[in-house]
Design a protein around this motif. Structure first.
Motif, PDB file in Angstrom:
ATOM      1  N   SER A 137     -52.910  31.446  25.071  1.00 29.80           N
ATOM      2  CA  SER A 137     -51.714  31.537  24.234  1.00 29.80           C
ATOM      3  C   SER A 137     -50.521  30.886  24.920  1.00 29.80           C
ATOM      4  N   ALA A 138     -49.790  30.079  24.170  1.00 32.17           N
ATOM      5  CA  ALA A 138     -48.507  29.537  24.645  1.00 32.17           C
ATOM      6  C   ALA A 138     -47.413  30.393  24.029  1.00 32.17           C
ATOM      7  N   ARG A 139     -46.323  30.580  24.756  1.00 31.78           N
ATOM      8  CA  ARG A 139     -45.255  31.453  24.250  1.00 31.78           C
ATOM      9  C   ARG A 139     -43.876  30.801  24.273  1.00 31.78           C
ATOM     10  N   GLN A 140     -43.846  29.522  24.592  1.00 30.72           N
ATOM     11  CA  GLN A 140     -42.571  28.789  24.474  1.00 30.72           C
ATOM     12  C   GLN A 140     -42.888  27.375  23.992  1.00 30.72           C
ATOM     13  N   LEU A 178     -39.391  34.498  18.754  1.00 22.48           N
ATOM     14  CA  LEU A 178     -40.618  34.063  18.058  1.00 22.48           C
ATOM     15  C   LEU A 178     -41.149  32.758  18.655  1.00 22.48           C
ATOM     16  N   PHE A 179     -41.007  32.696  19.985  1.00 24.04           N
ATOM     17  CA  PHE A 179     -41.642  31.621  20.760  1.00 24.04           C
ATOM     18  C   PHE A 179     -41.095  30.233  20.419  1.00 24.04           C
ATOM     19  N   ASN A 180     -40.002  30.197  19.664  1.00 24.22           N
ATOM     20  CA  ASN A 180     -39.456  28.924  19.154  1.00 24.22           C
ATOM     21  C   ASN A 180     -40.537  28.141  18.378  1.00 24.22           C
ATOM     22  N   ALA A 181     -41.472  28.886  17.801  1.00 27.52           N
ATOM     23  CA  ALA A 181     -42.605  28.217  17.124  1.00 27.52           C
ATOM     24  C   ALA A 181     -42.108  27.385  15.944  1.00 27.52           C
ATOM     25  N   PRO A 182     -42.428  26.093  15.927  1.00 27.15           N
ATOM     26  CA  PRO A 182     -41.996  25.237  14.810  1.00 27.15           C
ATOM     27  C   PRO A 182     -42.784  25.500  13.532  1.00 27.15           C
ATOM     28  N   ALA A 183     -43.968  26.089  13.691  1.00 21.64           N
ATOM     29  CA  ALA A 183     -44.756  26.473  12.509  1.00 21.64           C
ATOM     30  C   ALA A 183     -45.327  27.870  12.740  1.00 21.64           C
ATOM     31  N   GLY A 200     -51.190  27.641  20.323  1.00 22.66           N
ATOM     32  CA  GLY A 200     -50.891  28.721  19.386  1.00 22.66           C
ATOM     33  C   GLY A 200     -50.745  30.057  20.071  1.00 22.66           C
ATOM     34  N   ILE A 201     -50.165  30.991  19.352  1.00 18.27           N
ATOM     35  CA  ILE A 201     -50.075  32.376  19.802  1.00 18.27           C
ATOM     36  C   ILE A 201     -50.231  33.306  18.596  1.00 18.27           C
ATOM     37  N   LEU A 221     -51.041  40.640   7.562  1.00 20.01           N
ATOM     38  CA  LEU A 221     -51.879  41.186   8.640  1.00 20.01           C
ATOM     39  C   LEU A 221     -51.468  40.650  10.000  1.00 20.01           C
ATOM     40  N   MET A 222     -51.278  39.354  10.095  1.00 21.45           N
ATOM     41  CA  MET A 222     -51.034  38.748  11.412  1.00 21.45           C
ATOM     42  C   MET A 222     -50.278  37.443  11.255  1.00 21.45           C
ATOM     43  N   GLY A 223     -49.565  37.089  12.318  1.00 23.34           N
ATOM     44  CA  GLY A 223     -48.881  35.802  12.357  1.00 23.34           C
ATOM     45  C   GLY A 223     -49.420  34.985  13.519  1.00 23.34           C
ATOM     46  N   ILE A 224     -49.456  33.693  13.324  1.00 18.75           N
ATOM     47  CA  ILE A 224     -49.853  32.776  14.411  1.00 18.75           C
ATOM     48  C   ILE A 224     -48.768  31.718  14.544  1.00 18.75           C
ATOM     49  N   GLY A 225     -48.155  31.660  15.718  1.00 18.99           N
ATOM     50  CA  GLY A 225     -47.191  30.603  15.995  1.00 18.99           C
ATOM     51  C   GLY A 225     -47.940  29.379  16.490  1.00 18.99           C
ATOM     52  N   LEU A 226     -47.550  28.223  15.989  1.00 18.75           N
ATOM     53  CA  LEU A 226     -48.198  26.971  16.408  1.00 18.75           C
ATOM     54  C   LEU A 226     -47.139  25.975  16.864  1.00 18.75           C
ATOM     55  N   GLY A 227     -47.499  25.151  17.821  1.00 20.57           N
ATOM     56  CA  GLY A 227     -46.563  24.116  18.265  1.00 20.57           C
ATOM     57  C   GLY A 227     -47.039  23.446  19.536  1.00 20.57           C
ATOM     58  N   TYR A 228     -46.109  22.713  20.117  1.00 18.06           N
ATOM     59  CA  TYR A 228     -46.400  21.987  21.356  1.00 18.06           C
ATOM     60  C   TYR A 228     -45.694  22.720  22.492  1.00 18.06           C
ATOM     61  N   PRO A 229     -46.449  23.197  23.484  1.00 21.03           N
ATOM     62  CA  PRO A 229     -45.829  24.014  24.532  1.00 21.03           C
ATOM     63  C   PRO A 229     -44.947  23.193  25.461  1.00 21.03           C
ATOM     64  N   VAL A 230     -43.867  23.799  25.939  1.00 23.09           N
ATOM     65  CA  VAL A 230     -43.082  23.146  26.975  1.00 23.09           C
ATOM     66  C   VAL A 230     -43.698  23.500  28.326  1.00 23.09           C
ATOM     67  N   ASP A 231     -43.379  22.704  29.324  1.00 26.05           N
ATOM     68  CA  ASP A 231     -43.881  22.979  30.664  1.00 26.05           C
ATOM     69  C   ASP A 231     -42.966  24.036  31.280  1.00 26.05           C
ATOM     70  N   ALA A 232     -43.277  25.302  31.027  1.00 23.25           N
ATOM     71  CA  ALA A 232     -42.393  26.390  31.464  1.00 23.25           C
ATOM     72  C   ALA A 232     -43.239  27.527  32.031  1.00 23.25           C
ATOM     73  N   PRO A 233     -42.627  28.335  32.907  1.00 26.64           N
ATOM     74  CA  PRO A 233     -43.386  29.408  33.566  1.00 26.64           C
ATOM     75  C   PRO A 233     -44.114  30.331  32.586  1.00 26.64           C
ATOM     76  N   VAL A 234     -43.444  30.679  31.460  1.00 25.08           N
ATOM     77  CA  VAL A 234     -44.060  31.649  30.549  1.00 25.08           C
ATOM     78  C   VAL A 234     -45.381  31.119  29.975  1.00 25.08           C
TER      79      VAL A 234
END
Ligand SMILES: Cc1cc2nc3c(=O)[nH]c(=O)nc-3n(C[C@H](O)[C@H](O)[C@H](O)COP(=O)(O)O)c2cc1C
Length: 211
Positions: free
Chosen positions: A12-15, A113-118, A154-155, A180-193
């Motif tokens: 899972s990516a979170r940023q 919300l993870f800055n998720a673009p979608a 995704g997350i 029921l559930m949400g899935i954040g999708l996007g391109y992760p940044v190179d970040a510690p999280v």
């Protein structure tokens, strides 16, 4: 066919960066995920996909609600108790999170919300059985793997569905469907999280084989 590497390398990516996911790519991800097996091919899931300005409005509403201390709730209620084995895995995860040098930012990125673009919201029928939840979970995992195959991270997150009003304000979701559930999708940044990576139990903790 999903290659084994997408399964073992996904986490899972979170940023996420501000980069939007092309509509063609989203279409391909969601189309492929529909190959999920389901009870008598019932395909009990529906998907509502927030992108661009819609996703931005939802993220902003969510951040405001958290800041104001608005009480959250979910349309599908999580269990009061998880059972001994999952509960001990959750305890291990929480300990891992506390000790991981990258774990401390997890909470604040949840709040954004993870800055998720979608964001894909998965619904099932309001009175759905556990079997429909099983099927919808397969669909959700299909989304994550089809995304990974296309370089999209995704997350799946409970956090994404804690304020159903902010979601229903944007989509016409029928009353007989529950989010029921949400899935954040996007391109992760190179970040510690995004370097917070979990392990899994060993095979013999999970499976018994007998011939
Ligand atoms: C149903 C479900 C709900 C989750 N909710 C959250 C959440 O609210 N916030 C979060 O940061 N991660 C959430 N996660 C992500 C899990 O913590 C993550 O999948 C798990 O630790 C395994 O890590 P991995 O996905 O990186 O392999 C959720 C995952 C699932 C499947």
């Amino acid at each position: 066919m999903v290659e084994a590497s997408f399964i073992s390398e996904r986490h899972s990516a979170r940023q996420f960066s501000d980069r939007q996911i092309d509509r063609d790519v989203l279409n391909a991800i969601l189309t492929e995920a529909q190959q999920a097996p389901s009870w008598e091919n019932s395909q009990p899931w529906k998907a509502y996909v927030a992108m661009g300005a819609t996703a931005a409005r939802i993220r902003a509403a969510h951040e405001r609600a958290r800041k104001d201390g608005t009480k959250s709730w979910t349309e599908v209620v999580p269990p009061q108790s998880w059972g001994k084995y999952p509960a001990s895995n959750i305890a291990d995860w929480q300990q891992h999170l506390q000790q991981d040098p990258h774990g401390d930012q997890l909470g604040s990125w949840n709040g954004k919300l993870f800055n998720a673009p979608a964001i894909v919201y998965i619904t099932v029928a309001k009175d759905a059985s556990n079997y429909s939840a099983y099927d919808a979970g397969a669909y959700g995992y299909g989304i994550l793997l089809a995304a990974a195959e296309r370089g999209v991270s995704g997350i799946p997150a409970f956090e994404l569905v804690r304020y159903p009003k902010e979601i229903r304000a944007e989509f016409e979701i029928p009353d007989d469907e529950s989010i029921l559930m949400g899935i954040g999708l996007g391109y992760p940044v190179d970040a510690p999280v995004n370097k917070f990576v979990t392990g899994r139990n060993t095979l013999d903790q999970v499976a018994q084989f007998k011939d």
